[in-house]
Design an enzyme around this catalytic site. Structure first.
Site, PDB file in Angstrom:
ATOM      1  CD  GLU A   1       7.472  -0.083  -3.118  1.00  0.00           C
ATOM      2  OE1 GLU A   1       8.585   0.153  -2.442  1.00  0.00           O
ATOM      3  OE2 GLU A   1       7.232  -1.077  -3.005  1.00  0.00           O
TER       4      GLU A   1
ATOM      5  CB  VAL B   1       3.710   0.789   4.022  1.00  0.00           C
ATOM      6  CG1 VAL B   1       2.432   0.239   5.214  1.00  0.00           C
ATOM      7  CG2 VAL B   1       5.215   1.790   4.080  1.00  0.00           C
TER       8      VAL B   1
ATOM      9  CB  ILE C   1      -0.731  -0.117   1.805  1.00  0.00           C
ATOM     10  CG1 ILE C   1      -0.664   0.106   2.718  1.00  0.00           C
ATOM     11  CG2 ILE C   1      -2.486  -1.181   1.343  1.00  0.00           C
ATOM     12  CD1 ILE C   1      -0.963   0.403   4.355  1.00  0.00           C
TER      13      ILE C   1
ATOM     14  CE  LYS D   1       7.059   2.871   7.913  1.00  0.00           C
ATOM     15  NZ  LYS D   1       7.662   3.640   8.084  1.00  0.00           N
TER      16      LYS D   1
ATOM     17  CG  ASP E   1       9.502  14.363   5.894  1.00  0.00           C
ATOM     18  OD1 ASP E   1       9.364  15.013   5.186  1.00  0.00           O
ATOM     19  OD2 ASP E   1       9.435  12.267   5.013  1.00  0.00           O
TER      20      ASP E   1
END
Length: 401
Positions: A124, A130, A122, A144, A241
């Site tokens: 990358e 993931v 689902i 993950k 992030d």
């Protein structure tokens, strides 16, 4: 003891007689002194005897008394109502093969991911892939898996991410469910968020168009999540992030901040430092320019990223639009110029057909520009940002009514 009691009774009679005499003022002091001499040893002996009897009947009575006293003496001060209750499941770093409600080994992971089948992927990322998987009890989770390339480095990053996730528990942050480090595999298991990323919705990949109300509530959720990390978590955490691909949406369109791979601990309350020094990490376009220039990181770096995200939520445009002309490529610069010219309505995402009151739009853009200000001192704290967004939401709902 009997002689003492007889003596006490006799003294009481003498005392009553003396009180009726005219020379009571002279005699009473002498009699009181005599009573004290007789009574005090008696009561002392009686108290000592009583204590001895209690200890003989109930050897634990002293311990119980001590416990009751210590409970009343250590009454806890109520925590902030804005702080989520700490989750006892996450009281220690997730160094074991099971954490929280997930008790799973590598063989079981291989089974539920169909041997890490591409059909289960689902997402990358830089750190790995993931997968979506379903447990025996019917729950879906996200797993993950560390990338095999540069495995040791990625493993260290995933371990750090798990450590940070284990310290937090908030409805606007993705929950850690498990961590597994076994042989050549390193895995993080989190709750599965079913409705994709914010960026997918802004791109129209998901069904439907995000209306203004949804966009505003998503921004508020993200602000609340970051406020928790900065102020109310066990230790201050800087996400580093914040971007639209790391904001996951539930079926009810509530937002959860995800991907703590770059997250780091901030300054402690007893530290005299105003920042932490670290290598630059993050997504281009969202990174605080002060952080890029000085390698000094604070919570205000997350505030900058949030300001860029807020502009993205309202306009639908990415921070860097590679397919645009030079003067439009950097969205922040282009937006500020347009806003300064008074073309506020033109800045709103054209996919959103709803007409929003101009004053509401102006307030949101001003708040976003403040968050993305060039200097730390010019940026508000995330708590203030959340409060202002909430006030804007209330006024927006009034205009709709």
């Amino acid at each position: 003891m009997v002689d003492a009691n007889n003596q006490l009774s006799g003294n009481k009679g003498i005392h009553r007689t003396l009180l009726n005499r005219k020379n009571v003022a002279v005699v009473v002091p002498g009699m009181l002194a005599l009573c004290c001499v007789i009574l005090c040893p008696c009561f002392y002996w009686k108290r000592k005897e009583t204590t001895t009897v209690v200890l003989a009947k109930d050897p634990d009575s002293v311990g119980s008394l001590t416990t009751r006293k210590s409970k009343s003496a250590t009454k806890k001060t109520p925590g902030s109502p804005l702080r989520e209750k700490p989750n006892p499941r996450f009281s220690s770093p997730p160094r074991l093969t099971k954490v929280g409600s997930i008790h799973i080994n590598l063989d079981q992971v291989v089974k539920i991911t169909r041997n890490f089948s591409p059909s289960m992927v689902i997402g990358e990322g830089e750190f790995g892939t993931v997968y979506k998987a379903q447990l025996e009890d019917g729950r879906f989770i996200a797993i993950k898996r560390a990338n095999k390339e540069h495995f040791e480095r990625v493993k260290a990053l995933l371990s750090s991410e798990a450590d940070l996730l284990a310290k937090i528990d908030h409805r606007c942050l993705v929950k850690l469910l498990g961590y597994l480090d076994e042989g050549s595999e390193c895995l993080i298991m989190t709750e599965y968020i079913s409705n994709g990323t914010l960026r997918e919705h802004l791109d129209g990949i998901r069904n439907g168009i995000l209306e203004f109300k949804n966009r505003l509530e998503i921004a508020i959720d993200v602000a609340h999540g970051l406020t928790y990390l900065h102020i109310y978590s066990e230790k201050q955490i800087i996400h580093r992030d914040v971007n639209s691909s790391n904001i996951l949406l539930t079926d009810s369109m509530r937002a959860k901040v995800a991907d703590f791979g770059f997250a780091t601990l901030g300054t402690t309350s007893d530290s005299d430092k105003s920042h932490v020094s670290t290598k630059v990490k993050g997504t281009l376009g969202y990174i605080d320019p002060v952080y890029m220039k000085t390698l000094q990181l604070t919570t205000k770096s997350d505030v900058y990223s949030f300001g860029i995200l807020l502009l993205e939520i309202i306009t639908g445009r990415r921070p860097l639009e590679q397919n645009k002309s030079d003067h439009e490529r950097v969205t922040l610069r282009w937006l500020f110029k347009k806003f300064d010219e008074g073309n506020v309505e033109e800045l709103v995402d054209p996919m959103m057909k709803e007409v929003v009151d101009r004053e509401i739009l102006v307030r949101i853009f001003i708040l976003a520009f403040q968050c993305a200000a060039p200097e730390w001192s010019e940026r508000p704290d995330m708590k203030i940002v959340g409060e202002q967004l909430w006030a804007i939401r209330m006024d927006y709902l009034n205009t709709v009514k």
